[in-house]
Scaffold this active site. Structure first.
Site, PDB file in Angstrom:
ATOM      1  N   ALA A 110       0.801  -1.227   0.000  1.00 18.98           N
ATOM      2  CA  ALA A 110       0.000   0.000   0.000  1.00 18.98           C
ATOM      3  C   ALA A 110       0.829   1.271   0.000  1.00 18.98           C
ATOM      4  O   ALA A 110       0.315   2.347  -0.319  1.00 18.98           O
ATOM      5  CB  ALA A 110      -0.949   0.005   1.202  1.00 18.98           C
TER       6      ALA A 110
ATOM      7  N   GLY B 264       5.173   3.142   0.132  1.00 20.27           N
ATOM      8  CA  GLY B 264       6.619   3.022   0.137  1.00 20.27           C
ATOM      9  C   GLY B 264       7.172   2.100  -0.932  1.00 20.27           C
ATOM     10  O   GLY B 264       6.709   2.056  -2.077  1.00 20.27           O
TER      11      GLY B 264
ATOM     12  N   ASP C  48      -1.618  -5.859   2.635  1.00 19.52           N
ATOM     13  CA  ASP C  48      -1.351  -4.749   3.553  1.00 19.52           C
ATOM     14  C   ASP C  48      -2.505  -4.655   4.545  1.00 19.52           C
ATOM     15  O   ASP C  48      -3.502  -5.376   4.409  1.00 19.52           O
ATOM     16  CB  ASP C  48      -1.185  -3.425   2.801  1.00 19.52           C
ATOM     17  CG  ASP C  48      -0.127  -2.531   3.440  1.00 19.52           C
ATOM     18  OD1 ASP C  48      -0.206  -2.308   4.670  1.00 19.52           O
ATOM     19  OD2 ASP C  48       0.782  -2.065   2.728  1.00 19.52           O
TER      20      ASP C  48
ATOM     21  N   ASP D 161      -3.403  -8.240   8.927  1.00 23.71           N
ATOM     22  CA  ASP D 161      -2.456  -7.735   9.909  1.00 23.71           C
ATOM     23  C   ASP D 161      -1.386  -8.802  10.131  1.00 23.71           C
ATOM     24  O   ASP D 161      -1.634  -9.814  10.787  1.00 23.71           O
ATOM     25  CB  ASP D 161      -3.183  -7.422  11.217  1.00 23.71           C
ATOM     26  CG  ASP D 161      -2.268  -6.834  12.270  1.00 23.71           C
ATOM     27  OD1 ASP D 161      -1.054  -6.708  12.011  1.00 23.71           O
ATOM     28  OD2 ASP D 161      -2.760  -6.491  13.369  1.00 23.71           O
ATOM     29  N   LEU D 162      -0.203  -8.579   9.600  1.00 26.56           N
ATOM     30  CA  LEU D 162       0.855  -9.571   9.684  1.00 26.56           C
ATOM     31  C   LEU D 162       1.514  -9.636  11.059  1.00 26.56           C
ATOM     32  O   LEU D 162       2.397 -10.466  11.279  1.00 26.56           O
ATOM     33  CB  LEU D 162       1.922  -9.298   8.621  1.00 26.56           C
ATOM     34  CG  LEU D 162       1.448  -9.356   7.167  1.00 26.56           C
ATOM     35  CD1 LEU D 162       2.619  -9.117   6.216  1.00 26.56           C
ATOM     36  CD2 LEU D 162       0.785 -10.696   6.852  1.00 26.56           C
TER      37      LEU D 162
ATOM     38  N   TYR E 151      14.457  -3.712  15.861  1.00 26.93           N
ATOM     39  CA  TYR E 151      14.419  -3.625  14.401  1.00 26.93           C
ATOM     40  C   TYR E 151      15.620  -4.336  13.790  1.00 26.93           C
ATOM     41  O   TYR E 151      15.476  -5.181  12.885  1.00 26.93           O
ATOM     42  CB  TYR E 151      14.402  -2.158  13.978  1.00 26.93           C
ATOM     43  CG  TYR E 151      14.403  -1.959  12.482  1.00 26.93           C
ATOM     44  CD1 TYR E 151      13.271  -2.224  11.727  1.00 26.93           C
ATOM     45  CD2 TYR E 151      15.542  -1.514  11.814  1.00 26.93           C
ATOM     46  CE1 TYR E 151      13.256  -2.053  10.347  1.00 26.93           C
ATOM     47  CE2 TYR E 151      15.549  -1.340  10.444  1.00 26.93           C
ATOM     48  CZ  TYR E 151      14.401  -1.603   9.712  1.00 26.93           C
ATOM     49  OH  TYR E 151      14.410  -1.441   8.355  1.00 26.93           O
TER      50      TYR E 151
ATOM     51  N   LYS F  63      15.789  -7.906  11.517  1.00 27.28           N
ATOM     52  CA  LYS F  63      16.339  -7.939  10.158  1.00 27.28           C
ATOM     53  C   LYS F  63      17.546  -8.872  10.058  1.00 27.28           C
ATOM     54  O   LYS F  63      17.746  -9.532   9.024  1.00 27.28           O
ATOM     55  CB  LYS F  63      16.719  -6.519   9.717  1.00 27.28           C
ATOM     56  CG  LYS F  63      15.528  -5.582   9.532  1.00 27.28           C
ATOM     57  CD  LYS F  63      14.587  -6.063   8.439  1.00 27.28           C
ATOM     58  CE  LYS F  63      13.494  -5.051   8.148  1.00 27.28           C
ATOM     59  NZ  LYS F  63      12.590  -5.495   7.057  1.00 27.28           N
TER      60      LYS F  63
END
Length: 287
Positions: A10, A12, A32, A41-42, A156, A160
């Site tokens: 949705a 970026g 999304d 909602d992931l 974060y 990753k």
């Protein structure tokens, strides 16, 4: 033309990838929280299951590829949500979609990592190991011990790091690479997305602007989308478990002498050691 899944479609970079795929004539199943072909909602197990069911229904059980661009950036008091979306939002979906990807010849998967994996200090290795075990509750507890100022960035980066390692280890396994599925990771630096814009307009703007980017400009979603399109193309048939860093030079600036580095002898798998063994008389060396 093929069917592709794009999470985070949705806005970026996800939106730029989805648009590039559609422009090229492919069918896109966008995922999304809203304004997508599949709204889910992931960050929850139920949301991920709903996304999987919808994807399998819309794809007919065959996917030419998938791009996992959905992700949450560093935020205070959101450690658990960050690791759920950034880790489970990739691995849970990939494991469930593996048969659909294997049904397509030379399916390509691109997972959005981050150059934060090599540019963020104080990331607890125990949290990364917990994420790779699937113990996100334990990982969250470890990350919160970093305190309110560091726990968000650490969560974060840990998410990753973990998802990148998962892709490299699993992506080269027989059930993935051996089934014709190429999994690779793209690791962007600062890209001018709504997330970066909000950071530049927020209380942490000074810290964000001080982050070293040698080329002295931010990336754009369209630039990253072009890289993803290359990684989804036949040009990537010989790519597997690769991390492509597109960050304006930050990773090279911070770790210019850390990579490449020869693999330590004690970590070399036996089969590889046998390949490079000294030949016996009358034999030709195997390289």
């Amino acid at each position: 033309m093929g069917r592709y899944v794009v999470t985070g479609s949705a806005s970026g970079m996800g939106a730029a990838v989805a648009e590039a795929l559609r422009t090229a004539g492919h069918t896109v199943i966008g995922i999304d929280r809203d304004t997508a072909d599949v709204t889910a909602d992931l960050s929850t197990e139920e949301g991920r299951r709903a996304a999987i069911d919808a994807i399998l229904e819309k794809s007919g059980g065959e996917l030419a590829g998938a791009v996992f661009a959905a992700g949450l950036g560093p935020a205070r008091d959101r450690e658990r949500v960050i690791v759920e979306v950034n880790m489970a939002g990739v691995t849970d979906l990939l494991e469930a979609l593996r048969p659909a990807l294997a049904a397509s010849e030379k399916a390509k998967v691109v997972v959005f990592g981050s150059n934060s994996t090599t540019a963020t200090p104080f990331v607890p290795a125990r949290a990364v190991r917990a994420l790779l075990r699937g113990d996100r509750e334990r990982a969250t507890a470890i990350l919160r011990r970093r305190g309110p100022m560091l726990s968000g960035p650490a969560a974060y980066a840990a998410s990753k790091i973990a998802v990148t390692r998962w892709c490299r280890v699993h992506g080269t396994a027989p059930e993935w690479a051996g089934e014709g599925i190429r999994i690779n990771v793209i690791a962007p630096g600062p890209v001018m997305t709504p997330l970066l814009k909000s950071q530049l307009d927020g209380p942490s703007a000074k810290n964000v602007r001080s982050f070293p980017v040698p080329v002295r400009e931010y990336g754009t979603p369209d630039q990253l989308a072009q890289w993803v399109m290359l990684m989804l193309s036949p040009a990537a048939d010989f790519m597997c478990g690769t991390v492509v860093t597109v960050d304006g030079g930050t990773e090279a600036l911070l770790r210019g002498r850390d990579w490449p580095r020869a693999v330590p002898l004690h970590t070399v798998p036996r089969v590889l050691w046998q390949m490079y063994r000294a030949p016996k008389k009358g034999q030709v060396a195997q390289y």
